[in-house]
Design a protein around this motif. Structure first.
Motif, PDB file in Angstrom:
ATOM      1  N   VAL A 101      -0.519   9.663   9.605  1.00  0.00           N
ATOM      2  CA  VAL A 101      -0.089   8.849   8.469  1.00  0.00           C
ATOM      3  C   VAL A 101       0.353   7.477   8.945  1.00  0.00           C
ATOM      4  N   ARG A 102       1.097   7.422  10.061  1.00  0.00           N
ATOM      5  CA  ARG A 102       1.553   6.134  10.588  1.00  0.00           C
ATOM      6  C   ARG A 102       0.368   5.291  11.057  1.00  0.00           C
ATOM      7  N   LEU A 103      -0.592   5.932  11.682  1.00  0.00           N
ATOM      8  CA  LEU A 103      -1.775   5.198  12.117  1.00  0.00           C
ATOM      9  C   LEU A 103      -2.539   4.627  10.916  1.00  0.00           C
ATOM     10  N   LYS A 104      -2.682   5.435   9.869  1.00  0.00           N
ATOM     11  CA  LYS A 104      -3.376   4.963   8.669  1.00  0.00           C
ATOM     12  C   LYS A 104      -2.593   3.838   7.995  1.00  0.00           C
ATOM     13  N   LEU A 105      -1.262   3.983   7.935  1.00  0.00           N
ATOM     14  CA  LEU A 105      -0.446   2.933   7.335  1.00  0.00           C
ATOM     15  C   LEU A 105      -0.621   1.619   8.089  1.00  0.00           C
ATOM     16  N   CYS A 137       0.372  -4.045  -3.060  1.00  0.00           N
ATOM     17  CA  CYS A 137      -0.267  -2.996  -2.288  1.00  0.00           C
ATOM     18  C   CYS A 137       0.507  -2.613  -1.024  1.00  0.00           C
ATOM     19  N   PRO A 138       0.889  -3.559  -0.158  1.00  0.00           N
ATOM     20  CA  PRO A 138       1.562  -3.138   1.084  1.00  0.00           C
ATOM     21  C   PRO A 138       2.910  -2.476   0.833  1.00  0.00           C
ATOM     22  N   MET A 139       3.634  -2.952  -0.170  1.00  0.00           N
ATOM     23  CA  MET A 139       4.923  -2.344  -0.484  1.00  0.00           C
ATOM     24  C   MET A 139       4.742  -0.904  -0.954  1.00  0.00           C
ATOM     25  N   ALA A 140       3.773  -0.686  -1.832  1.00  0.00           N
ATOM     26  CA  ALA A 140       3.509   0.662  -2.327  1.00  0.00           C
ATOM     27  C   ALA A 140       3.062   1.581  -1.201  1.00  0.00           C
ATOM     28  N   LEU A 141       2.251   1.071  -0.280  1.00  0.00           N
ATOM     29  CA  LEU A 141       1.789   1.894   0.834  1.00  0.00           C
ATOM     30  C   LEU A 141       2.953   2.370   1.701  1.00  0.00           C
ATOM     31  N   VAL A 142       3.881   1.474   1.992  1.00  0.00           N
ATOM     32  CA  VAL A 142       5.047   1.858   2.800  1.00  0.00           C
ATOM     33  C   VAL A 142       5.865   2.919   2.080  1.00  0.00           C
ATOM     34  N   ALA A 143       6.114   2.691   0.783  1.00  0.00           N
ATOM     35  CA  ALA A 143       6.889   3.660   0.008  1.00  0.00           C
ATOM     36  C   ALA A 143       6.181   5.007  -0.060  1.00  0.00           C
ATOM     37  N   LEU A 144       4.882   5.004  -0.262  1.00  0.00           N
ATOM     38  CA  LEU A 144       4.120   6.251  -0.302  1.00  0.00           C
ATOM     39  C   LEU A 144       4.239   7.008   1.020  1.00  0.00           C
ATOM     40  N   THR A 176      11.322  -6.675   3.564  1.00  0.00           N
ATOM     41  CA  THR A 176      12.096  -5.526   4.024  1.00  0.00           C
ATOM     42  C   THR A 176      11.232  -4.275   4.184  1.00  0.00           C
ATOM     43  N   TYR A 177      10.194  -4.124   3.367  1.00  0.00           N
ATOM     44  CA  TYR A 177       9.282  -3.004   3.595  1.00  0.00           C
ATOM     45  C   TYR A 177       8.521  -3.211   4.903  1.00  0.00           C
ATOM     46  N   GLY A 178       8.228  -4.452   5.233  1.00  0.00           N
ATOM     47  CA  GLY A 178       7.632  -4.741   6.534  1.00  0.00           C
ATOM     48  C   GLY A 178       8.565  -4.377   7.677  1.00  0.00           C
ATOM     49  N   ILE A 179       9.862  -4.646   7.484  1.00  0.00           N
ATOM     50  CA  ILE A 179      10.864  -4.248   8.485  1.00  0.00           C
ATOM     51  C   ILE A 179      10.884  -2.735   8.633  1.00  0.00           C
ATOM     52  N   GLU A 180      10.883  -2.025   7.500  1.00  0.00           N
ATOM     53  CA  GLU A 180      10.903  -0.562   7.564  1.00  0.00           C
ATOM     54  C   GLU A 180       9.680  -0.008   8.288  1.00  0.00           C
ATOM     55  N   ALA A 181       8.527  -0.611   8.062  1.00  0.00           N
ATOM     56  CA  ALA A 181       7.301  -0.146   8.689  1.00  0.00           C
ATOM     57  C   ALA A 181       7.133  -0.678  10.105  1.00  0.00           C
ATOM     58  N   ALA A 182       8.035  -1.578  10.528  1.00  0.00           N
ATOM     59  CA  ALA A 182       7.936  -2.224  11.843  1.00  0.00           C
ATOM     60  C   ALA A 182       6.560  -2.864  12.020  1.00  0.00           C
TER      61      ALA A 182
END
Length: 339
Positions: A6-10, A31-38, A128-134
């Motif tokens: 999942v992390r690789l796909k994200l 789209c990127p925000m929803a992907l991180v939340a999903l 901040t979603y970018g921060i969460e996803a590093a």
């Protein structure tokens, strides 16, 4: 060590998102925000791909080619220049690759006035979603959005009395503005109207004296959303959570300096809605679980449903409150039957 699929796909899809514009058809690029939340709510790699593919088909706009690069010492000259988003993203990404994300975030927020209302709070949320996803690309995109879509709401708090509570402060500015909803075609346009209104700038109270103001703000925004179901108020819920993530990355003194900017932006958002009739106030004792909510949120194609459910889950984990479960259950379409 192998990474989780999942992390690789994200990471793959967040990288691919770079080919999309900051705007989308009739909206912004959620789209990127929803992907991180999903991903954080347990979506499979296949589900992430399906959401991305649907977004690309139905909403995405192609990013314009970056024809002129911006020098590192000149980025702040492009404050409010929407056309500079792509070039700013590349500049910030290169800078992050060189020194890491934290120094770049601090440098940017030290250089320009903090404007969390930018892009209807989506720039802050995307950062901040970018921060969460590093994910360096999404952190760079969030910073570029904050700069290129800069929407300041300037209020000075010198010698202003402090509000007794967050709710009282919101109601005070609504009363000062006459209680009517602000006209405008979008959240951003309505925020601009409020930001330029002298009545608003004169009426905003200083934040209430509190050792945990961000907690108070989060609780007030989710309570307001539960009562109103208002789309703009929804954004104050997700923005308050986003600010919590951002401030945790910053030196304590810097976070304290930025907090008033968030306060004023939230007051402005609340004013745009006007005085609303009291809706449902009582929070039901639900016969549903967070696993039910997450399952339906992961299956949803509505980016706002996904982000609100995720925000409620995160805030509930931090400070359990029935209103978070109730709001999340309602937004994903669960029957709110009482136990």
């Amino acid at each position: 060590m192998r990474k989780d699929p999942v992390r690789l796909k994200l990471e793959e899809l967040l990288d691919a998102n770079a080919r999309f514009d900051l705007a989308a058809r009739g909206t912004t690029n959620h789209c990127p925000m929803a992907l991180v939340a999903l991903a954080e709510m347990g979506a499979s790699a296949e589900r992430l791909q399906a959401f991305f593919d649907r977004w690309e088909r139905e909403y995405a706009l192609s990013a314009s080619p970056v024809e002129t690069l911006i020098a590192r010492g000149e980025w702040s000259r492009h404050l409010g220049n929407a056309a500079a988003f792509g070039a700013l993203r590349l500049l910030f990404l290169d800078w992050i690759t060189e020194v890491g994300s934290a120094p770049v975030i601090v440098a940017v927020l030290n250089e320009v006035p903090f404007a969390p209302a930018s892009e209807a709070f989506h720039a802050l949320i995307r950062l901040t979603y970018g921060i969460e996803a590093a994910h360096s690309g999404e952190i760079a995109s969030g910073l570029a959005a904050l700069v290129s879509s800069h929407l300041p709401v300037d209020v000075q708090f010198d010698e202003r009395r402090a509000a007794e509570s967050v709710e009282a402060a919101f109601e005070h500015v609504v009363d000062a503005m006459g209680g009517s909803a602000v006209e405008g075609s979008s959240i951003t346009s309505r925020l601009r109207v409020v930001a330029s209104d002298v009545r608003f700038r004169q009426a905003v109270l200083a934040p209430p004296v509190s050792a945990c103001l961000l907690d108070d703000v989060a609780q007030a925004t989710i309570a307001a959303y539960w009562r109103s179901r208002n789309f703009t108020i929804l954004h104050t819920v997700t923005a308050s959570h986003a600010a919590r993530i951002l401030f945790a990355q910053l030196p304590e003194a810097m976070a304290a300096r930025l907090l008033p900017g968030l306060w004023v932006a939230l007051c402005a958002a609340y004013v745009t809605v006007g005085r609303r009739a009291s809706g449902e106030g009582d929070v039901p004792d639900l016969a549903v679980s967070w696993s039910d909510v997450q399952r339906l949120a992961v299956a949803s194609n509505d980016d706002h449903v996904i982000k609100l459910a995720y925000t409620c889950l995160c805030e509930y984990r931090r400070q359990p409150s029935a209103v978070y479960l109730a709001a999340a259950a309602r937004v994903v379409g669960l029957d709110l039957g009482r136990r």
